[in-house]
Design a protein around this motif. Structure first.
Motif, short mmCIF file in Angstrom:
data_model
loop_
_atom_site.label_atom_id
_atom_site.label_comp_id
_atom_site.label_asym_id
_atom_site.label_seq_id
_atom_site.Cartn_x
_atom_site.Cartn_y
_atom_site.Cartn_z
N LEU A 443 -75.02 -35.51 -32.73
CA LEU A 443 -75.81 -35.78 -32.12
C LEU A 443 -76.36 -37.20 -32.46
CD1 LEU A 443 -78.21 -35.56 -29.91
CD2 LEU A 443 -79.56 -34.63 -31.90
N GLY A 444 -76.25 -37.65 -33.62
CA GLY A 444 -76.87 -38.83 -34.16
C GLY A 444 -75.94 -39.97 -33.87
N GLY A 445 -74.72 -39.60 -33.98
CA GLY A 445 -73.60 -40.59 -33.44
C GLY A 445 -73.72 -40.89 -31.90
N PHE A 446 -74.04 -39.70 -31.05
CA PHE A 446 -74.14 -39.90 -29.56
C PHE A 446 -75.32 -41.02 -29.27
CE2 PHE A 446 -75.73 -38.59 -25.53
CZ PHE A 446 -74.55 -38.46 -24.86
N MET A 447 -76.30 -40.62 -30.01
CA MET A 447 -77.81 -41.42 -29.69
C MET A 447 -77.28 -42.98 -29.92
SD MET A 447 -80.61 -38.59 -30.61
CE MET A 447 -81.96 -39.51 -29.93
N VAL A 448 -76.93 -43.03 -31.24
CA VAL A 448 -76.56 -44.60 -31.73
C VAL A 448 -75.74 -45.03 -30.69
CG1 VAL A 448 -76.06 -45.92 -33.46
CG2 VAL A 448 -77.48 -43.90 -34.10
N ALA A 449 -74.69 -44.56 -30.52
CA ALA A 449 -73.57 -45.27 -29.37
C ALA A 449 -74.26 -45.58 -28.25
CB ALA A 449 -72.32 -44.28 -29.46
N GLY A 450 -74.85 -44.53 -27.63
CA GLY A 450 -75.51 -44.60 -26.29
C GLY A 450 -76.78 -45.94 -26.31
N ALA A 451 -77.33 -45.96 -27.53
CA ALA A 451 -78.22 -47.34 -27.68
C ALA A 451 -77.67 -48.26 -27.79
CB ALA A 451 -79.41 -46.71 -28.72
N MET A 452 -76.81 -48.41 -28.47
CA MET A 452 -76.08 -49.73 -28.78
C MET A 452 -75.23 -50.21 -27.39
SD MET A 452 -74.23 -49.21 -32.63
CE MET A 452 -73.44 -50.83 -32.48
N THR A 453 -74.81 -49.17 -26.61
CA THR A 453 -74.08 -49.53 -25.38
C THR A 453 -75.15 -50.07 -24.36
OG1 THR A 453 -72.31 -48.04 -25.93
CG2 THR A 453 -72.48 -48.67 -23.47
N ALA A 454 -76.25 -49.33 -24.49
CA ALA A 454 -77.43 -49.65 -23.37
C ALA A 454 -77.71 -51.18 -23.77
CB ALA A 454 -78.36 -48.58 -23.41
N GLN A 455 -77.76 -51.57 -25.30
CA GLN A 455 -78.47 -52.64 -25.49
C GLN A 455 -77.26 -53.71 -25.11
OE1 GLN A 455 -81.16 -53.98 -26.25
NE2 GLN A 455 -82.25 -52.65 -27.38
N ARG A 456 -76.24 -53.57 -25.31
CA ARG A 456 -75.09 -54.38 -24.89
C ARG A 456 -75.02 -54.73 -23.52
NH1 ARG A 456 -70.74 -54.11 -22.46
NH2 ARG A 456 -70.79 -51.66 -22.41
N ALA A 457 -75.16 -53.87 -22.51
CA ALA A 457 -75.27 -53.84 -21.25
C ALA A 457 -76.74 -54.87 -20.96
CB ALA A 457 -75.24 -52.56 -20.47
N ILE A 458 -77.70 -54.35 -21.41
CA ILE A 458 -79.00 -55.05 -20.91
C ILE A 458 -78.85 -56.52 -21.32
CG2 ILE A 458 -81.60 -55.01 -21.53
CD1 ILE A 458 -81.51 -52.12 -21.87
N MET A 459 -78.56 -56.67 -22.48
CA MET A 459 -78.43 -58.38 -22.96
C MET A 459 -77.30 -58.93 -22.11
SD MET A 459 -80.49 -58.38 -25.42
CE MET A 459 -80.09 -60.10 -26.23
N ALA A 460 -76.22 -58.16 -21.55
CA ALA A 460 -75.43 -59.15 -21.01
C ALA A 460 -76.01 -59.16 -19.34
CB ALA A 460 -74.03 -58.39 -20.54
N PHE A 461 -76.76 -58.43 -19.08
CA PHE A 461 -77.14 -58.70 -17.49
C PHE A 461 -78.56 -59.41 -17.55
CE2 PHE A 461 -79.66 -57.09 -13.86
CZ PHE A 461 -78.79 -57.01 -12.87
N TYR A 462 -79.53 -59.24 -18.53
CA TYR A 462 -80.71 -60.03 -18.46
C TYR A 462 -80.91 -61.15 -19.05
CZ TYR A 462 -82.89 -55.79 -16.14
OH TYR A 462 -82.78 -54.51 -15.45
N TRP A 463 -80.21 -61.18 -20.19
CA TRP A 463 -80.32 -62.20 -21.34
C TRP A 463 -79.39 -63.50 -21.30
CZ3 TRP A 463 -85.22 -62.31 -24.03
CH2 TRP A 463 -85.95 -61.21 -23.99
N LEU A 464 -78.11 -63.01 -21.15
CA LEU A 464 -77.23 -63.92 -21.38
C LEU A 464 -76.88 -64.83 -20.13
CD1 LEU A 464 -74.55 -61.77 -23.41
CD2 LEU A 464 -76.23 -63.55 -24.30
#
Length: 468
Positions: A443-464
């Motif tokens: 569960l911990g790995g799933f949550m951390v991986a999901g959060a990191m993937t979401a952050q990567r997508a958010i930064m690429a879409f909104y911030w870069l």
């Protein structure tokens, strides 16, 4: 004071109960942490319909629980001009930005406050909802307004309140569950859940409450427990009337016996009565026509369904064939206003993780998986999925359109959570604190991986910059 003391003792007892279970404790620690990272980087009002959810929450914080018709096509309330201006400014910002975003751009007009005149503010698509799942964000907005905080700070407090409330309810559900516990935890940890948990929408608290209902239905053995579970089930249905078939779940979860079945019928009736009362009190006074200019007319659509049922079935099949994988991706997590895609690899990995969790919930022999109770539960869940499609076909799709419009994958998360009722239960239930360590790590790995993937997508879409 004694009442507050008893409340504090109950809260401490619940935290101790959660703390003794590895899976629930992992969730309670990681979900707020993962959510806060999204709260800081996901720009304001970028989750689906968050503008109107924010306006609805502010109206509730002022005691205006029932919205009013402003005209034939709009419903809302009188709200502070500063908040309305902030909401529309953030809502109308064009994304992705043409140049890299800075935090000063994200914050925008931090001088906006709750003072100033009250102006009519429409939120027609959320005006029809009951207020209950908006209470966390409404309380946060109300406290911030009383303290004289800027609107932007109040908005962040509202998002944080939803995150903490949903995380706590989700952890309680995991700690209490005895069926497919890992699957339940993963369904509450999807990137889409994280996004909804840090928005002002009612969906986050509704999803966590649905998890509590599913666990309660899977455990209840007494009349009092069944009735107590029917109350939040009715609230979940009231917030999304298309879930009405779920009201029949108590009838498939109770053991055999005339008295037990009688109480199950009473619980189902109660779960249907609550949405009916909410419709009369909250929906009817604020109901207006949706997408009238796009030729959406529910009465005409109903007649079309009656006269051409086979064609409507063909429309449903075509929608699933063309949009099925899109709904799966949205279910896992297409964030923002359904613009921030996490990528096919991430979506596929999440689906694979859910399948692994489901297989672990079945057990070695799969005993109890095939039964008349599960047949009835499966039929109810299938009926709920069909009801979601037909509801959007009636109220959001133009008459005789070739596809059903308005469907989003997040609508199926509460139904998927109810699917844990199909899994076998240990006769004594899982002893507290005996969750296998590997499940907590998974569960911990799933949550951390999901959060990191979401952050990567958010930064690429909104911030870069565009093109990177």
């Amino acid at each position: 004071m004694a009442r507050f003391g008893r409340t504090g003792d109950l809260f401490r007892a619940i935290l101790l109960f959660i703390g003794r279970d590895r899976l629930a404790l992992t969730y309670l620690v990681l979900m707020p942490l993962c959510g806060i990272t999204l709260l800081l980087t996901l720009p304001p009002l970028q989750m689906p319909d968050e503008l109107t959810h924010l306006l609805k929450a502010e109206a509730i914080s002022q005691g205006d629980w029932v919205a009013h018709r402003l005209n034939a096509h709009d419903a809302g309330s009188l709200l502070p001009e500063g908040l309305v201006r902030f909401a529309w400014t953030a809502n109308n910002t064009v994304y992705p930005p043409r140049r890299p975003y800075a935090f000063v751009n994200l914050i925008g007009d931090t001088r906006a406050r709750f003072d100033g005149p009250y102006v009519p503010a429409g939120y027609p698509n959320t005006a029809i909802y009951p207020p209950f799942f908006y209470f966390p964000s409404a309380v946060a907005l109300g406290i911030a307004r009383v303290l004289g905080a800027p609107v932007f700070f109040a908005y962040l407090c509202a998002r944080l309140a939803v995150l903490l409330t949903a995380s706590f309810l989700g952890a309680c559900a995991i700690a209490w569950a005895t069926r497919a516990r890992l699957l339940l935890a993963l369904l509450l940890s999807l990137p889409m859940d994280m996004g909804l948990f840090v928005s002002c929408a009612q969906d986050g608290v509704q999803i966590a409450t649905a998890a509590l209902v599913a666990v309660g239905l899977g455990r209840c053995t007494t009349d009092r427990g069944l009735i107590a579970t029917a109350l939040p089930l009715g609230l979940v249905i009231a917030a999304k009337p298309a879930y009405l078939p779920l009201a029949f779940l108590p009838m498939t979860c109770m053991s055999a016996g005339r008295h037990k079945m009688r109480m199950a019928v009473v619980a189902s009736c109660l779960a249907m009565l609550i949405p009916l009362i909410c419709t009369v009190l909250f929906t009817h006074p604020a109901k207006v026509g949706f997408r009238v200019a796009a030729h959406v007319a529910a009465p005409v659509q109903l007649m079309y369904v009656v006269r051409h049922p086979l064609h409507v079935a063909h429309i449903l099949a075509s929608t699933l064939r063309l949009m099925g994988w899109t709904y799966v991706r949205q279910f896992v997590g297409v964030l923002g206003r359904l613009q921030v895609d996490l990528g096919a690899v991430s979506d596929g990995a999440a689906v694979a993780a859910l399948l692994v969790a489901a297989l672990s919930g079945i057990g070695k022999m799969g005993k109890g998986l095939v039964s008349w109770h599960n047949a009835g539960t499966g039929g109810i869940l299938a009926g709920s999925i069909l009801a979601v499609f037909m509801a959007l076909y009636m109220i959001w799709t133009p008459v005789a359109a070739p596809l059903i419009e308005g469907i989003q994958g997040r609508y199926f998360i509460p139904i998927a959570i109810m699917m844990t009722l199909l899994f076998p239960q240990s006769p004594e239930g899982l002893p507290v604190g005996r969750t296998p360590l590997r499940q907590a790590v998974f569960l911990g790995g799933f949550m951390v991986a999901g959060a990191m993937t979401a952050q990567r997508a958010i930064m690429a879409f909104y911030w870069l910059p565009v093109g990177r």
